[in-house]
Design an enzyme around this catalytic site. Structure first.
Site, mmCIF file in Angstrom:
data_model
loop_
_atom_site.group_PDB
_atom_site.id
_atom_site.type_symbol
_atom_site.label_atom_id
_atom_site.label_comp_id
_atom_site.label_asym_id
_atom_site.label_seq_id
_atom_site.Cartn_x
_atom_site.Cartn_y
_atom_site.Cartn_z
ATOM 1 C CB CYS A 96 5.720 -32.947 -3.557
ATOM 2 S SG CYS A 96 4.256 -33.652 -2.755
ATOM 3 C CG HIS A 204 7.118 -37.187 -5.215
ATOM 4 N ND1 HIS A 204 7.993 -36.543 -4.368
ATOM 5 C CD2 HIS A 204 5.908 -37.110 -4.635
ATOM 6 C CE1 HIS A 204 7.334 -36.105 -3.310
ATOM 7 N NE2 HIS A 204 6.066 -36.437 -3.439
ATOM 8 C CD GLU A 206 11.132 -36.960 -5.912
ATOM 9 O OE1 GLU A 206 10.637 -36.244 -6.797
ATOM 10 O OE2 GLU A 206 10.540 -37.244 -4.861
#
Ligand code: MN
Length: 230
Positions: A96, A204, A206
């Protein structure tokens, strides 16, 4: 075990857990702590994380009305870290803001505000739930990203991602290939071909550690860090 330095942001737990699940050992790093050159002498990989906007003066523009600065000194610290890591070919994953930051660090530019500057843009700012799929991306065939995400793509080139950004890469820095775009043309991933590992993604990954959709991306990163260690 590969030691992975993760740039500190306000919400670290998913980044840390994604690295752990991929077999790496995460440590938080931030401006005011260990200097980039010292860090790079002892870690095996670098991860840059989400956060506020990169200062547009760093790519020669005046700030758009929506500009929201990141934490003090984050830009300078992370630019130094990114340039040193790429120069030394240390495995590098930028997420990001991290992808935007590395692009600026290496000479690229950003779109400062997608809603007002990209006609017909999709919704790229979908804050909650954090793993909500917001749009698809088309992943470039033959890219390292495509290899890493092979088991997660439809038709060998389409992947569904979350999205929490109002900025994006405008022109990619020299040496980077654009490796994913959304259907409105927004750049969603880039990489340096031939690097030990140097990938940026605008979404994202994660946030998906519980369900593992992007575990292969983190595993590829940690494996590259382990290979460098050996
Ligand atoms: Mn997006």
């Amino acid at each position: 075990m590969a030691l992975i330095a993760i740039a500190q942001n306000r919400r670290m737990s998913d980044y840390m857990e994604s690295v752990r699940r991929a077999g790496g050992e995460p440590i938080e790093v931030a401006a005011g702590g260990e200097a980039p050159e010292h860090l790079l002498a002892r870690v095996d990989g670098i991860m840059l994380t989400g956060g506020g906007d990169v200062d547009p003066s760093l790519y020669g523009e005046a700030p758009h009305a929506t500009f929201q600065a990141a934490e003090a000194d984050r830009d300078q610290f992370e630019i130094a870290l990114a340039r040193a890591a790429i120069a030394a070919d240390i495995p590098f994953l930028a997420i990001c803001r991290g992808m935007q930051l590395v692009n600026v660090a290496m000479g690229g530019t950003l779109i400062q505000d997608i809603p007002s500057q990209v006609p017909g843009a999709l919704g790229h700012s979908v804050p909650e739930p954090r793993s909500h799929v917001a749009h698809e991306v088309w992943v470039a065939k033959g890219s390292r990203l495509s290899t890493l995400l092979a088991d997660h793509m439809e038709d060998g080139e389409t992947c569904h991602v979350n999205s929490r950004h109002h900025q994006s890469v405008a022109t990619a820095a020299p040496g980077f290939d654009v490796t994913a775009t959304s259907p409105d043309g927004v750049i969603e991933a880039m990489e340096i071909p031939g690097a030990a590992f140097c990938i940026g993604v605008q979404w994202h990954p994660e946030n998906f550690w519980r369900t593992g959709e992007f575990r292969s991306l983190f595993e590829g990163f940690v494996q590259a860090a382990n290979a460098r260690k050996r």
